[in-house]
Scaffold this active site. Structure first.
Site, PDB file in Angstrom:
ATOM      1  N   SER A   1     -29.266  65.910 -65.238  1.00  0.00           N
ATOM      2  CA  SER A   1     -28.132  66.169 -64.351  1.00  0.00           C
ATOM      3  C   SER A   1     -26.865  65.563 -64.952  1.00  0.00           C
ATOM      4  CB  SER A   1     -28.430  65.643 -62.947  1.00  0.00           C
ATOM      5  OG  SER A   1     -27.537  66.175 -62.004  1.00  0.00           O
TER       6      SER A   1
ATOM      7  N   GLU B   1     -32.777  75.327 -59.199  1.00  0.00           N
ATOM      8  CA  GLU B   1     -32.074  74.050 -59.199  1.00  0.00           C
ATOM      9  C   GLU B   1     -31.528  73.670 -57.817  1.00  0.00           C
ATOM     10  OE1 GLU B   1     -31.550  71.854 -61.626  1.00  0.00           O
ATOM     11  OE2 GLU B   1     -31.822  72.904 -63.529  1.00  0.00           O
TER      12      GLU B   1
ATOM     13  N   HIS C   1     -34.067  71.010 -58.626  1.00  0.00           N
ATOM     14  CA  HIS C   1     -33.389  69.947 -59.359  1.00  0.00           C
ATOM     15  C   HIS C   1     -34.161  68.635 -59.222  1.00  0.00           C
ATOM     16  CE1 HIS C   1     -29.788  68.645 -61.438  1.00  0.00           C
ATOM     17  NE2 HIS C   1     -29.532  67.701 -60.560  1.00  0.00           N
TER      18      HIS C   1
END
Length: 502
Positions: free
Chosen positions: A186, A313, A409
């Site tokens: 990230s 995600e 994610h």
């Protein structure tokens, strides 16, 4: 005795198992407060005797409370520390993997349970994790209005300082300073991409792993506007002296107030959907160019790159309530306009998802905008500029009675670290791990370890004509979103990708 001698003093670790020693909370730079606040990281002070390395260091100023991780308390200042796991304190030299945590440049720490380095150390690596300045302390723009320089991108400078510490000290822990891989997820992965195009980081690492890199960079104008908003909320002048006089907790609270305003104002533009205030700043000094432009120009062609993104995600951000809900066609059109998305892009996604609700179409587009397409473009630009590049997608999903756990994610991180058994991570992976899950984790750990050791994760690199993508799934799961991911990519072909958030 598991005592290691660094350039600043000796530190004692502890056995987390019979074959791995951990050393936690070792300073790599001075506390970035007082005279060092908003400045480049200063050298860590030396200490006498043997320092105990049994506890993680304090986390950086933030308001987040993450499962299984420590929270920040006002007064915690020695935040610039590293943690190490080594299988060969008296042997080596072994490849080194340095991990940079994510968290929208605003929250998170190296003490999260996902990031325990024991399993990767057993796979033959010396693992290093680090804390760095986040939020305003690390990425807020401090205007120049006096003789003292307060550089932008202080969080990136902390990461560089940690990598220098690794180069100077890692041999004492069995690591090879000439074989260092920097990895992140990230905003940590986006930090890795920034480090790849930064002169100050050149030569400090040799390979890079970027999982779900986050796309935005900010100009100084955008960063300065954010400073004015945060300063107004904190009740201080948006000038150097005013910001220095504001306490870290005041700036954290002020940023939370600004974020809350964006969340509740649908007319506030792109930040309404994901109100992240901070990102690397294109300052022309620390960060001279955005990673996409720098990669395309060949700035990092001598660094091997392994890129991964998940296939779903943004469903995590929706599940935890940090993303605005978009449930109508009108809201979806506003979203596309606020981000300046290419004509027909959203319509293309809708055609690919004919039975999906508007919310799912929005989450698919937003996930690719912030992570998936950005990851693919980083890989493509690096490969076309002559860099050795590998691409993968995480597509492990789990269907249980009444629920589907998506490939969202952060879900890939416990698998890549091999940390599936910690019950604090059950939400990310959907409950207790199965035998198939453990098999997937073993394969991902092996890929990371092999890439860090040799630059080869186990599948062919990206080519201009044919690109092989490793799709990570559980053993008995069909990767039925692979074709869809390729189709979504085709929708972006030829479109200018926004490297700066409007």
């Amino acid at each position: 005795m598991d005592v290691f001698k660094t350039r600043h003093g000796s530190v004692r670790g502890f056995r987390v198992s019979g074959d791995v020693v951990a050393v936690l909370g070792v300073p790599y730079a001075a506390a970035p407060f007082g005279v060092h606040r908003f400045r480049e990281p200063a050298p860590a002070p030396a200490w006498a005797g043997v320092r105990e390395g049994r506890r993680f260091g304090p986390v950086a100023p933030q308001s987040a409370r993450l499962p299984g991780a420590p929270v920040w308390s006002p007064g915690d200042e020695d935040i610039l520390t590293v943690n190490l796991w080594t299988p060969a304190p008296d042997g080596g030299p072994l490849p080194v993997l340095v991990w940079i945590h994510g968290g929208a440049y605003t929250f998170g720490s190296s003490a999260q349970p996902d990031f325990d380095g024991t399993v990767l150390a057993r796979a033959g690596l010396v693992v290093v994790t680090l804390n760095y300045r986040i939020g305003f302390e690390g990425f807020g723009h401090v205007p120049a209005d006096g003789p003292i320089v307060h550089p932008d991108n202080r969080g990136l400078l902390d990461q560089v300082a940690a990598l220098r510490w690794v180069r100077e000290n890692i041999a004492a822990f069995g690591g090879d300073p000439g074989n260092v891989t920097v990895a992140g997820q990230s905003s940590g992965a986006a930090s890795v991409a920034c480090l790849m195009v930064m002169d100050r980081a050149r030569g400090l690492f040799h390979r890079a792993i970027a999982h779900s890199p986050a796309s935005p960079c900010y100009t100084r104008d955008i960063a300065a506007a954010t400073t004015r908003e945060v300063a107004a909320a904190a009740g201080c002048p948006a000038r150097s002296a005013g910001l220095v006089s504001a306490t870290p907790q005041a700036l954290v609270a002020a940023a939370d107030q600004v974020v809350d305003h964006y969340r509740h104002d649908p007319a506030s533009g792109s930040r309404h959907y994901d109100p992240s205030l901070y990102a690397p700043v294109l300052d022309g000094d620390v960060l001279p160019t955005d990673p996409l432009t720098g990669m395309a120009a060949g700035a990092a062609r001598d660094v091997d790159l392994l890129v991964c993104h998940t296939t779903e995600e943004y469903w995590l951000l929706d599940a935890v309530g940090s993303s605005a809900k978009v449930t109508t066609d009108e809201q979806l059109a506003c979203f596309a306009a606020d981000f300046g998305l290419p004509d027909g892009l959203v319509a293309g996604y809708r055609a690919m998802l004919p039975q999906a609700p508007v919310l799912d179409v929005y989450l698919a587009v937003f996930g690719d905008l912030l992570f998936g397409e950005y990851a693919n473009r980083l890989a493509g630009h690096h490969a076309r500029a002559g860099g050795r590049t590998f691409l993968s997608r995480f597509d492990r999903r789990r269907a249980d009675p009444g629920a589907v756990v998506r490939a969202w994610h952060c879900a890939d991180v416990p698998f890549a670290f091999g940390n599936l058994g910690d019950e604090r991570l059950a939400f990310l992976i959907g409950g207790a791990p199965t035998a198939d899950d453990h098999g997937l984790a073993c394969r991902m750990v092996r890929a990371w370890a092999d890439f860090a050791a040799t630059g080869d994760p186990g599948w062919p690199p990206v080519r201009d004509s044919t690109t092989e993508v490793r799709v990570w799934t559980a053993d008995h799961q069909a990767a039925d979103t692979g074709d869809r991911a390729a189709a979504f990519r085709a929708l972006w072909a030829g479109a200018d990708f926004p490297v700066l958030r409007p």
